[in-house]
Design a protein around this motif. Structure first.
Motif, PDB file in Angstrom:
ATOM      1  N   ALA A 178       0.894  -1.096   0.200  1.00  0.00           N
ATOM      2  CA  ALA A 178      -0.128  -0.037   0.126  1.00  0.00           C
ATOM      3  C   ALA A 178       0.774   1.177  -0.143  1.00  0.00           C
ATOM      4  O   ALA A 178       2.107   1.067   0.555  1.00  0.00           O
ATOM      5  CB  ALA A 178      -0.964  -0.005   1.245  1.00  0.00           C
ATOM      6  N   ILE A 179       0.459   2.204  -0.574  1.00  0.00           N
ATOM      7  CA  ILE A 179       0.996   3.654  -0.517  1.00  0.00           C
ATOM      8  C   ILE A 179       0.229   4.432   0.695  1.00  0.00           C
ATOM      9  O   ILE A 179      -0.792   4.779   0.560  1.00  0.00           O
ATOM     10  CB  ILE A 179       0.876   4.329  -1.842  1.00  0.00           C
ATOM     11  CG1 ILE A 179       1.630   3.531  -2.950  1.00  0.00           C
ATOM     12  CG2 ILE A 179       1.586   5.745  -1.646  1.00  0.00           C
ATOM     13  CD1 ILE A 179       1.702   4.377  -4.224  1.00  0.00           C
ATOM     14  N   ASP A 180       1.038   4.636   1.678  1.00  0.00           N
ATOM     15  CA  ASP A 180       0.508   5.358   2.773  1.00  0.00           C
ATOM     16  C   ASP A 180       0.400   6.777   2.534  1.00  0.00           C
ATOM     17  O   ASP A 180       1.171   7.146   1.812  1.00  0.00           O
ATOM     18  CB  ASP A 180       1.519   5.214   4.007  1.00  0.00           C
ATOM     19  CG  ASP A 180       0.718   5.225   5.290  1.00  0.00           C
ATOM     20  OD1 ASP A 180      -0.598   5.460   5.311  1.00  0.00           O
ATOM     21  OD2 ASP A 180       1.306   4.766   6.510  1.00  0.00           O
ATOM     22  N   ASP A 181      -0.342   7.409   3.498  1.00  0.00           N
ATOM     23  CA  ASP A 181      -0.618   8.881   3.157  1.00  0.00           C
ATOM     24  C   ASP A 181      -0.599   9.385   1.726  1.00  0.00           C
ATOM     25  O   ASP A 181       0.065  10.437   1.366  1.00  0.00           O
ATOM     26  CB  ASP A 181       0.878   9.667   3.879  1.00  0.00           C
ATOM     27  CG  ASP A 181       1.098   9.008   5.243  1.00  0.00           C
ATOM     28  OD1 ASP A 181       0.160   8.446   5.932  1.00  0.00           O
ATOM     29  OD2 ASP A 181       2.217   9.209   5.649  1.00  0.00           O
ATOM     30  N   PHE A 182      -1.215   8.711   1.015  1.00  0.00           N
ATOM     31  CA  PHE A 182      -1.295   8.897  -0.443  1.00  0.00           C
ATOM     32  C   PHE A 182      -1.845  10.419  -0.608  1.00  0.00           C
ATOM     33  O   PHE A 182      -2.722  10.740  -0.139  1.00  0.00           O
ATOM     34  CB  PHE A 182      -2.134   7.960  -1.182  1.00  0.00           C
ATOM     35  CG  PHE A 182      -2.050   8.244  -2.799  1.00  0.00           C
ATOM     36  CD1 PHE A 182      -0.937   7.728  -3.455  1.00  0.00           C
ATOM     37  CD2 PHE A 182      -3.072   8.702  -3.452  1.00  0.00           C
ATOM     38  CE1 PHE A 182      -0.990   7.828  -4.756  1.00  0.00           C
ATOM     39  CE2 PHE A 182      -3.078   8.989  -4.724  1.00  0.00           C
ATOM     40  CZ  PHE A 182      -1.948   8.429  -5.488  1.00  0.00           C
ATOM     41  N   GLY A 183      -1.065  11.081  -1.669  1.00  0.00           N
ATOM     42  CA  GLY A 183      -1.612  12.535  -1.849  1.00  0.00           C
ATOM     43  C   GLY A 183      -0.692  13.724  -1.267  1.00  0.00           C
ATOM     44  O   GLY A 183      -0.597  14.802  -1.507  1.00  0.00           O
ATOM     45  N   THR A 184       0.093  13.195  -0.426  1.00  0.00           N
ATOM     46  CA  THR A 184       0.700  14.224   0.611  1.00  0.00           C
ATOM     47  C   THR A 184       2.036  14.485  -0.255  1.00  0.00           C
ATOM     48  O   THR A 184       2.778  15.597   0.248  1.00  0.00           O
ATOM     49  CB  THR A 184       1.040  13.873   2.065  1.00  0.00           C
ATOM     50  OG1 THR A 184       1.696  12.540   1.944  1.00  0.00           O
ATOM     51  CG2 THR A 184      -0.354  13.602   2.685  1.00  0.00           C
ATOM     52  N   GLY A 185       2.666  13.380  -0.896  1.00  0.00           N
ATOM     53  CA  GLY A 185       4.039  13.555  -1.265  1.00  0.00           C
ATOM     54  C   GLY A 185       3.767  14.394  -2.975  1.00  0.00           C
ATOM     55  O   GLY A 185       2.851  14.770  -3.213  1.00  0.00           O
ATOM     56  N   TYR A 186       4.855  13.776  -3.851  1.00  0.00           N
ATOM     57  CA  TYR A 186       4.671  13.970  -5.090  1.00  0.00           C
ATOM     58  C   TYR A 186       3.976  12.769  -5.553  1.00  0.00           C
ATOM     59  O   TYR A 186       4.825  12.127  -6.457  1.00  0.00           O
ATOM     60  CB  TYR A 186       6.177  14.226  -5.583  1.00  0.00           C
ATOM     61  CG  TYR A 186       6.539  15.891  -5.189  1.00  0.00           C
ATOM     62  CD1 TYR A 186       6.517  16.918  -5.533  1.00  0.00           C
ATOM     63  CD2 TYR A 186       7.419  15.644  -3.913  1.00  0.00           C
ATOM     64  CE1 TYR A 186       6.981  18.221  -5.078  1.00  0.00           C
ATOM     65  CE2 TYR A 186       7.935  16.750  -3.409  1.00  0.00           C
ATOM     66  CZ  TYR A 186       7.530  18.281  -4.125  1.00  0.00           C
ATOM     67  OH  TYR A 186       8.236  19.180  -3.368  1.00  0.00           O
ATOM     68  N   SER A 187       2.925  12.749  -5.522  1.00  0.00           N
ATOM     69  CA  SER A 187       2.356  11.361  -6.137  1.00  0.00           C
ATOM     70  C   SER A 187       2.016  11.444  -7.704  1.00  0.00           C
ATOM     71  O   SER A 187       0.853  11.569  -7.868  1.00  0.00           O
ATOM     72  CB  SER A 187       1.091  10.876  -5.535  1.00  0.00           C
ATOM     73  OG  SER A 187       0.342  11.925  -4.952  1.00  0.00           O
ATOM     74  N   ALA A 188       3.028  11.599  -8.244  1.00  0.00           N
ATOM     75  CA  ALA A 188       3.053  11.658  -9.784  1.00  0.00           C
ATOM     76  C   ALA A 188       2.363  10.368 -10.208  1.00  0.00           C
ATOM     77  O   ALA A 188       2.694   9.285  -9.657  1.00  0.00           O
ATOM     78  CB  ALA A 188       4.218  11.734 -10.446  1.00  0.00           C
ATOM     79  N   LEU A 189       1.664  10.349 -11.162  1.00  0.00           N
ATOM     80  CA  LEU A 189       0.830   9.181 -11.641  1.00  0.00           C
ATOM     81  C   LEU A 189       1.846   8.089 -12.126  1.00  0.00           C
ATOM     82  O   LEU A 189       1.554   6.831 -11.956  1.00  0.00           O
ATOM     83  CB  LEU A 189      -0.247   9.439 -12.719  1.00  0.00           C
ATOM     84  CG  LEU A 189      -1.626  10.205 -12.151  1.00  0.00           C
ATOM     85  CD1 LEU A 189      -2.223  10.621 -13.242  1.00  0.00           C
ATOM     86  CD2 LEU A 189      -2.107   9.637 -11.016  1.00  0.00           C
ATOM     87  N   ALA A 190       3.041   8.685 -12.766  1.00  0.00           N
ATOM     88  CA  ALA A 190       4.106   7.710 -13.166  1.00  0.00           C
ATOM     89  C   ALA A 190       4.435   6.892 -12.159  1.00  0.00           C
ATOM     90  O   ALA A 190       4.710   5.774 -12.456  1.00  0.00           O
ATOM     91  CB  ALA A 190       5.086   8.492 -13.542  1.00  0.00           C
ATOM     92  N   TYR A 191       4.389   7.130 -11.001  1.00  0.00           N
ATOM     93  CA  TYR A 191       4.894   6.170  -9.792  1.00  0.00           C
ATOM     94  C   TYR A 191       3.819   4.886  -9.712  1.00  0.00           C
ATOM     95  O   TYR A 191       4.383   3.892  -9.353  1.00  0.00           O
ATOM     96  CB  TYR A 191       4.718   6.918  -8.366  1.00  0.00           C
ATOM     97  CG  TYR A 191       5.790   7.976  -8.259  1.00  0.00           C
ATOM     98  CD1 TYR A 191       7.348   7.354  -8.342  1.00  0.00           C
ATOM     99  CD2 TYR A 191       5.750   9.038  -7.690  1.00  0.00           C
ATOM    100  CE1 TYR A 191       8.225   8.217  -8.097  1.00  0.00           C
ATOM    101  CE2 TYR A 191       6.677  10.092  -7.636  1.00  0.00           C
ATOM    102  CZ  TYR A 191       7.771   9.545  -7.644  1.00  0.00           C
ATOM    103  OH  TYR A 191       8.934  10.255  -7.570  1.00  0.00           O
ATOM    104  N   LEU A 192       2.866   5.073 -10.010  1.00  0.00           N
ATOM    105  CA  LEU A 192       1.665   4.131  -9.965  1.00  0.00           C
ATOM    106  C   LEU A 192       2.060   3.079 -11.197  1.00  0.00           C
ATOM    107  O   LEU A 192       1.782   1.921 -10.849  1.00  0.00           O
ATOM    108  CB  LEU A 192       0.415   4.371 -10.129  1.00  0.00           C
ATOM    109  CG  LEU A 192      -0.175   5.615  -8.982  1.00  0.00           C
ATOM    110  CD1 LEU A 192      -1.553   5.707  -9.098  1.00  0.00           C
ATOM    111  CD2 LEU A 192       0.034   4.593  -7.582  1.00  0.00           C
TER     112      LEU A 192
END
Ligand code: C2E
Ligand code: CA
Ligand code: CA
Ligand code: CA
Length: 279
Positions: A178-192
């Motif tokens: 799981a990605i914790d605290d999603f949206g707080t960092g630089y959650s570029a879609l590319a990471y997914l």
């Protein structure tokens, strides 16, 4: 910041600094003994399906029962443990304890429960992190998909240790990530694309702003992303009924937060498996 660079490098000029320094040394020494003195304890916070009105998972959250200072939270001592090189031993203990508890719950008839664990960046820099987890899961004869490792966006950003490859290896081994605290960092879609995770945990800072049926564009966007990538979604830090209802209306059914339950010892968590916590 005080550096212990040499025997005489530190001079006791500033009494306040001195106190600070001594407290810190005491904390470090106590922390080194905490494992052998069995002062760590896992608390569990249920993840609730609002629709099903049942507990679908538990997040293991570490507590330190200090003999004189009382209970200390992970935000205080995990950074120290990381600095003094103890985090590996602690994470190993957490993994062992959590798998043991999950096996115990399975034996009591709760066989489809998910257990979420928090890993630190240091754990992911270990070459054998995947083996460490799979070995533990296999030894307890647990289906690997029931164990979920939570990583943070900051870990994804500094990929020097090959975190992406390790996440892929974990997923190949059937583990959930799981990605914790999603949206707080630089959650570029590319990471997914690069990190094939199974779950997104919506950070509580976004949940906090949810009041009434007004749609929050960030949460709508996150639910859209989860749907698009076929990911599970968990909302964290749900404290009020209106937040739960809005999340549900936006398509997020699984939630965790004080509205349902505070993290609690294994015995209380077991009771919640029998009777889901009331809102
Ligand atoms: P996290 O993974 O984001 O965990 C959620 C934190 O929010 C927990 O704090 C939890 O008690 C708290 N929380 C849950 N529901 C609510 C709510 O409705 N409202 C509010 N305001 N807070 C809520 P906790 O247990 O103090 O843990 C803090 C952080 O320490 C965790 O944040 C996690 O990053 C880290 N941590 C906890 N256990 C471990 C562990 O075993 N290993 C490592 N490496 N880190 C851990
Ligand atoms: Ca977490
Ligand atoms: Ca979180
Ligand atoms: Ca956090």
């Amino acid at each position: 910041q005080v550096k212990r660079s040499g025997k005489n490098a530190f001079r006791f000029f500033d009494p306040e600094l001195n106190t600070h320094y001594r407290e810190r040394i005491t904390l470090e020494n106590d922390l080194r003994l905490a494992l052998e003195r069995s002062e760590f304890e896992l608390y569990y916070q249920p993840q609730i399906s609002l629709k099903g009105k049942r507990v679908v998972g538990m997040e293991a959250l570490l507590r330190w029962n200090h003999p004189t200072h009382g209970q200390i939270g992970p935000a205080t001592f995990i950074p120290v443990a990381e600095e003094i090189g103890m985090i590996g031993d602690i994470s190993h203990w957490v993994l062992e304890r959590a798998c043991g508890q999950l096996a115990q719950w399975r034996d009591a008839g709760f066989s489809d429960l998910r257990m979420s664990l928090n890993l630190s960046p240091h754990d992911f820099s270990r070459k054998d992190v995947v083996e460490m987890v799979t070995e533990c899961v296999e030894r307890h004869r647990l289906p690997s998909s029931q164990l979920e490792l939570e990583i943070t966006e900051s870990m994804m950003m500094q990929d020097s240790a090959g975190v992406a490859a390790k996440v892929r290896a974990m997923r190949d081994a059937g583990l959930s990530v799981a990605i914790d605290d999603f949206g707080t960092g630089y959650s570029a879609l590319a990471y997914l694309q690069k990190f094939p995770v199974s779950t997104l945990k919506i950070d509580r800072s976004f949940v906090r702003d949810l009041d009434g049926p007004s749609t929050n564009p960030i949460i709508s966007a996150i639910t859209g992303i989860a749907r698009g990538f076929g990911l599970q979604l968990i909302a964290e830090g749900v404290e009020r009924m209106e937040q739960a209802e809005t999340l549900r209306a936006l398509g997020c059914d699984i939630m965790q937060g004080y509205l349902f339950a505070h993290p609690a010892p294994a015995e209380q968590a077991t009771a919640w498996l029998n009777v889901a916590p009331e809102i």
